[in-house]
Design an enzyme around this catalytic site. Structure first.
Site, PDB file in Angstrom:
ATOM      1  N   ASN A   9       0.870  -1.178   0.000  1.00  0.00           N
ATOM      2  CA  ASN A   9       0.000   0.000   0.000  1.00  0.00           C
ATOM      3  C   ASN A   9       0.906   1.227   0.000  1.00  0.00           C
ATOM      4  OD1 ASN A   9      -1.811   2.044   0.459  1.00  0.00           O
ATOM      5  ND2 ASN A   9      -2.412   1.357   2.516  1.00  0.00           N
ATOM      6  N   TRP A  10       1.036   1.840  -1.180  1.00  0.00           N
ATOM      7  CA  TRP A  10       1.948   2.987  -1.296  1.00  0.00           C
ATOM      8  C   TRP A  10       1.380   4.258  -0.673  1.00  0.00           C
ATOM      9  CZ3 TRP A  10       3.934   2.648  -7.097  1.00  0.00           C
ATOM     10  CH2 TRP A  10       4.818   1.562  -7.196  1.00  0.00           C
ATOM     11  N   LYS A  11       0.105   4.241  -0.324  1.00  0.00           N
ATOM     12  CA  LYS A  11      -0.549   5.439   0.226  1.00  0.00           C
ATOM     13  C   LYS A  11      -0.295   6.628  -0.708  1.00  0.00           C
ATOM     14  CE  LYS A  11      -0.353   3.333   4.750  1.00  0.00           C
ATOM     15  NZ  LYS A  11      -0.209   3.469   6.195  1.00  0.00           N
ATOM     16  N   HIS A  95      -9.695   1.533   4.822  1.00  0.00           N
ATOM     17  CA  HIS A  95      -8.444   1.702   5.581  1.00  0.00           C
ATOM     18  C   HIS A  95      -8.685   2.686   6.730  1.00  0.00           C
ATOM     19  CE1 HIS A  95      -4.329   2.725   6.588  1.00  0.00           C
ATOM     20  NE2 HIS A  95      -3.963   1.619   5.973  1.00  0.00           N
ATOM     21  N   GLU A 144      -5.852  -4.489  10.872  1.00  0.00           N
ATOM     22  CA  GLU A 144      -4.788  -3.498  11.061  1.00  0.00           C
ATOM     23  C   GLU A 144      -5.067  -2.645  12.292  1.00  0.00           C
ATOM     24  OE1 GLU A 144      -2.671  -2.631   7.032  1.00  0.00           O
ATOM     25  OE2 GLU A 144      -4.303  -1.207   7.345  1.00  0.00           O
ATOM     26  N   GLY A 150       2.376   2.253  10.911  1.00  0.00           N
ATOM     27  CA  GLY A 150       3.426   3.264  10.779  1.00  0.00           C
ATOM     28  C   GLY A 150       4.195   3.540  12.058  1.00  0.00           C
ATOM     29  N   SER A 182       3.196  -2.146  10.546  1.00  0.00           N
ATOM     30  CA  SER A 182       4.637  -2.272  10.833  1.00  0.00           C
ATOM     31  C   SER A 182       5.203  -3.642  10.461  1.00  0.00           C
ATOM     32  CB  SER A 182       4.929  -1.946  12.301  1.00  0.00           C
ATOM     33  OG  SER A 182       4.561  -0.611  12.580  1.00  0.00           O
TER      34      SER A 182
HETATM   35  P1  PGA Z   1       2.679   0.323   7.799  1.00  0.00           P
HETATM   36  O1  PGA Z   1       1.207   0.581   7.186  1.00  0.00           O
HETATM   37  O2  PGA Z   1       3.193  -0.952   7.192  1.00  0.00           O
HETATM   38  O3  PGA Z   1       3.464   1.534   7.400  1.00  0.00           O
HETATM   39  O4  PGA Z   1       2.502   0.188   9.282  1.00  0.00           O
HETATM   40  C1  PGA Z   1       0.310  -0.463   7.011  1.00  0.00           C
HETATM   41  C2  PGA Z   1      -0.980   0.052   6.430  1.00  0.00           C
HETATM   42  O5  PGA Z   1      -1.424   1.149   6.829  1.00  0.00           O
HETATM   43  O6  PGA Z   1      -1.595  -0.595   5.549  1.00  0.00           O
END
Ligand code: PGA
Length: 219
Positions: A9-11, A95, A144, A150, A182
């Site tokens: 997920n590149w956001k 999300h 999640e 993050g 993470s």
């Molecule tokens: P992260 O994000 O791996 O940076 O914790 C996961 C996500 O939000 O899908």
């Protein structure tokens, strides 16, 4: 055999050039049949990424990070599910960043699932815990916990299994439960080695092509 989903997920990251550089690092790679590797770039990169994957015969799949709760029409700034389906097979929906920063309600999220499914997209539905309502049409869920996203502070595999079991008990239509928050090349296997966990959704560690390759390899 059930597939292991490994999802990037590149956001809201990467330009055209940066995305092409990332995808180029996958040119010589193939994955075993039981690993479904999916990249979810921002909307602006879907068309060029699809073109790149096709013209280089890469075995990566594409997903979007969101779809509109509306169909085609006068909805400034929205992208609707059939537009996504032209390029991608999957979409993330619900999300926690969309729920919390953009105030998406459960009703709106359910409408997005309906539209995505009607367009033929496979939905990766995100929940923060076992109490989040899951629409009947959803078969792939990503657990999640917000505190793990993050933060460098992932959930324990033991707790992820407890939550995965609770989700399946409440929602018997759910076929695959993924973990996200993470995830790194070092910890991915502690999640994917659990029979209740069918893959991972990766944010930060997916932005670098080599670190994501480490995750694919170790999953
Ligand atoms: P992260 O994000 O791996 O940076 O914790 C996961 C996500 O939000 O899908």
């Amino acid at each position: 055999m059930d597939k292991t989903y490994i999802i990037a997920n590149w956001k809201s990251n990467k330009t055209q050039k940066e995305s092409q550089d990332w995808l180029s690092a996958y040119k010589e790679l193939s994955f075993p049949d039981d690993k479904e590797v999916i990249v979810c770039p921002p909307f602006t990169l879907l068309a060029t990424s699809a073109w790149f994957l096709n013209s280089n015969s890469l075995s990566l799949k594409l997903g979007a990070q969101n779809v509109s709760a509306f169909l085609a029409g006068s909805y400034t700034g929205e992208i609707y599910a059939e537009q996504v389906k032209e390029y991608a097979a999957y979409t993330i929906i619900g999300h926690s960043e969309r729920r919390n920063l953009f105030h998406e309600s459960n009703e709106e999220i359910e409408q997005k699932v309906t539209n995505a499914k009607a367009a033929g997209l496979e939905v990766i539905f995100c929940v923060q815990d076992q109490n989040t309502p899951i629409p009947q049409a959803v078969t792939i869920v990503a657990y999640e916990p917000v505190s793990a996203i993050g933060s460098g502070n992932p959930d324990t595999p033991e707790n992820a299994v407890i939550v995965a079991k609770a989700i399946k008990e409440k929602n018997p239509q759910v076929r695959s439960i993924l973990y996200g928050g993470s995830v790194t090349a070092e910890n991915v296997n502690s999640f994917t080695s659990q029979k209740e966990i069918s893959g991972v959704l990766v944010g930060k560690a997916s932005l670098d092509p080599q670190s994501f390759q480490g995750i694919i390899q170790n999953a």
